[in-house]
Motif scaffolding. Structure first.
Motif, PDB file in Angstrom:
ATOM      1  N   TRP A  64      13.579   5.835  57.567  1.00 16.00           N
ATOM      2  CA  TRP A  64      15.044   6.702  56.874  1.00 16.00           C
ATOM      3  C   TRP A  64      14.612   6.100  56.026  1.00 16.00           C
ATOM      4  CZ3 TRP A  64      18.777   7.518  61.517  1.00 16.00           C
ATOM      5  CH2 TRP A  64      18.180   8.690  61.975  1.00 16.00           C
ATOM      6  N   GLN A  68      19.876   7.794  53.735  1.00 17.52           N
ATOM      7  CA  GLN A  68      19.248   8.475  55.418  1.00 17.52           C
ATOM      8  C   GLN A  68      20.730   7.523  56.319  1.00 17.52           C
ATOM      9  OE1 GLN A  68      15.698   9.391  55.333  1.00 17.52           O
ATOM     10  NE2 GLN A  68      15.812  11.177  56.198  1.00 17.52           N
ATOM     11  N   HIS A  72      23.738   8.285  58.792  1.00 17.75           N
ATOM     12  CA  HIS A  72      23.331   8.343  60.234  1.00 17.75           C
ATOM     13  C   HIS A  72      24.245   7.622  60.575  1.00 17.75           C
ATOM     14  CE1 HIS A  72      21.162   7.211  63.771  1.00 17.75           C
ATOM     15  NE2 HIS A  72      21.907   6.184  63.710  1.00 17.75           N
ATOM     16  N   TYR A  98      22.732  14.914  70.618  1.00 16.33           N
ATOM     17  CA  TYR A  98      22.418  15.542  69.247  1.00 16.33           C
ATOM     18  C   TYR A  98      21.305  15.098  68.471  1.00 16.33           C
ATOM     19  CZ  TYR A  98      23.986  11.812  66.578  1.00 16.33           C
ATOM     20  OH  TYR A  98      24.000  10.201  65.130  1.00 16.33           O
ATOM     21  N   GLU A  99      20.787  16.080  67.807  1.00 16.14           N
ATOM     22  CA  GLU A  99      19.216  15.525  67.778  1.00 16.14           C
ATOM     23  C   GLU A  99      19.429  14.699  65.924  1.00 16.14           C
ATOM     24  OE1 GLU A  99      16.579  16.212  69.083  1.00 16.14           O
ATOM     25  OE2 GLU A  99      17.403  17.594  70.162  1.00 16.14           O
ATOM     26  N   GLU A 100      19.638  13.735  66.438  1.00 16.30           N
ATOM     27  CA  GLU A 100      20.037  12.667  64.709  1.00 16.30           C
ATOM     28  C   GLU A 100      18.170  12.458  64.659  1.00 16.30           C
ATOM     29  OE1 GLU A 100      18.511   8.367  66.352  1.00 16.30           O
ATOM     30  OE2 GLU A 100      20.067   9.233  66.405  1.00 16.30           O
ATOM     31  N   ASP A 101      16.980  12.778  64.268  1.00 16.96           N
ATOM     32  CA  ASP A 101      16.504  12.783  63.341  1.00 16.96           C
ATOM     33  C   ASP A 101      16.162  14.253  62.364  1.00 16.96           C
ATOM     34  OD1 ASP A 101      15.296  10.299  63.738  1.00 16.96           O
ATOM     35  OD2 ASP A 101      13.214  11.451  65.225  1.00 16.96           O
ATOM     36  N   GLN A 102      16.566  15.235  62.736  1.00 16.27           N
ATOM     37  CA  GLN A 102      16.772  16.072  62.349  1.00 16.27           C
ATOM     38  C   GLN A 102      18.166  16.993  61.404  1.00 16.27           C
ATOM     39  OE1 GLN A 102      16.897  20.499  64.863  1.00 16.27           O
ATOM     40  NE2 GLN A 102      15.560  18.618  66.434  1.00 16.27           N
ATOM     41  N   TRP A 103      19.351  15.901  62.018  1.00 21.92           N
ATOM     42  CA  TRP A 103      20.617  15.993  61.560  1.00 21.92           C
ATOM     43  C   TRP A 103      20.276  14.935  60.118  1.00 21.92           C
ATOM     44  CZ3 TRP A 103      25.911  15.142  63.823  1.00 21.92           C
ATOM     45  CH2 TRP A 103      26.150  15.978  64.656  1.00 21.92           C
ATOM     46  N   GLU A 105      17.659  15.155  58.218  1.00 16.33           N
ATOM     47  CA  GLU A 105      16.810  16.020  57.246  1.00 16.33           C
ATOM     48  C   GLU A 105      17.840  16.900  56.388  1.00 16.33           C
ATOM     49  OE1 GLU A 105      14.107  15.048  55.766  1.00 16.33           O
ATOM     50  OE2 GLU A 105      13.849  13.207  57.356  1.00 16.33           O
ATOM     51  N   LEU A 106      18.912  16.780  56.866  1.00 13.99           N
ATOM     52  CA  LEU A 106      19.875  18.514  56.382  1.00 13.99           C
ATOM     53  C   LEU A 106      20.351  17.853  54.759  1.00 13.99           C
ATOM     54  CD1 LEU A 106      22.026  19.012  59.634  1.00 13.99           C
ATOM     55  CD2 LEU A 106      20.306  20.251  58.951  1.00 13.99           C
TER      56      LEU A 106
END
Length: 183
Positions: A64, A68, A72, A98-103, A105-106
């Protein structure tokens, strides 16, 4: 910089992985709570004068960006604070993962402006530390279940985990700055 010169595991875990002590002492808890309490000021100090270019530096290959990491930490620590409150008010709740990797990338996880996330970190940590300092033995032993692993965690060990999490990501930011994101 040639990335083969770097140990990827050391870059991922510059302070090592969290090691829960066999016996969690009052001193452990005091130290961990102090780390959580100091985290917002350390984040602010490390990031407040960074340029947009620097905020986009990564801390390891495929890692990241600094921005990020900050976003995060705001996301993660909000979730943790809520998990603590659930464990204090419900009998062994199953927490929401929760999907921290996807969060990350938001759009809000990619924002160059860190101010909202730093404010979240400051506010959440102020309330979290206030709550943690009120704990007695009964509160420390409260538990929750993580549904992805079915692991039962006590709040006292989770305090240690999040103190580690604070230091882990501070080390990532320092690493990105040291290597100027050149991976």
């Amino acid at each position: 910089m040639e990335s083969e010169l770097f140990d990827l595991e050391k870059l991922k875990f510059p302070i090592g992985e969290f090691q829960k002590p066999n016996l969690i002492t009052t001193d452990n808890l005091k130290n961990w709570i102090a780390i959580i309490e100091e985290f917002p000021s350390k984040v602010k100090l490390l990031t407040e004068n960074l340029s947009v270019k620097e905020l986009n530096w990564i801390y390891r290959p495929d890692g990241w960006k600094i921005k990020q990491l900050i976003h995060h930490c705001a996301d993660s620590h909000m979730n943790s604070f809520i998990r603590f409150k659930l464990a204090l008010t419900e009998e062994m709740p199953i927490i929401k993962p929760y999907e921290e990797d996807q969060w990350a990338e938001l759009q809000d996880g990619l924002a160059d402006d860190l101010s909202a996330s730093v404010l979240i970190i400051e506010g959440v940590h102020a309330r979290w530390v206030y709550l943690l300092k009120s704990f007695g033995e009964k509160e420390l032993k409260r538990q929750f279940i993580h549904p992805a692993t079915n692991k039962i965690s006590t709040l006292e060990e989770t305090i240690g985990m999040y103190a580690w999490h604070c230091n882990h990501h501070l080390a990532h930011i320092e690493q990105a700055l040291l290597y100027k994101g050149q991976f």
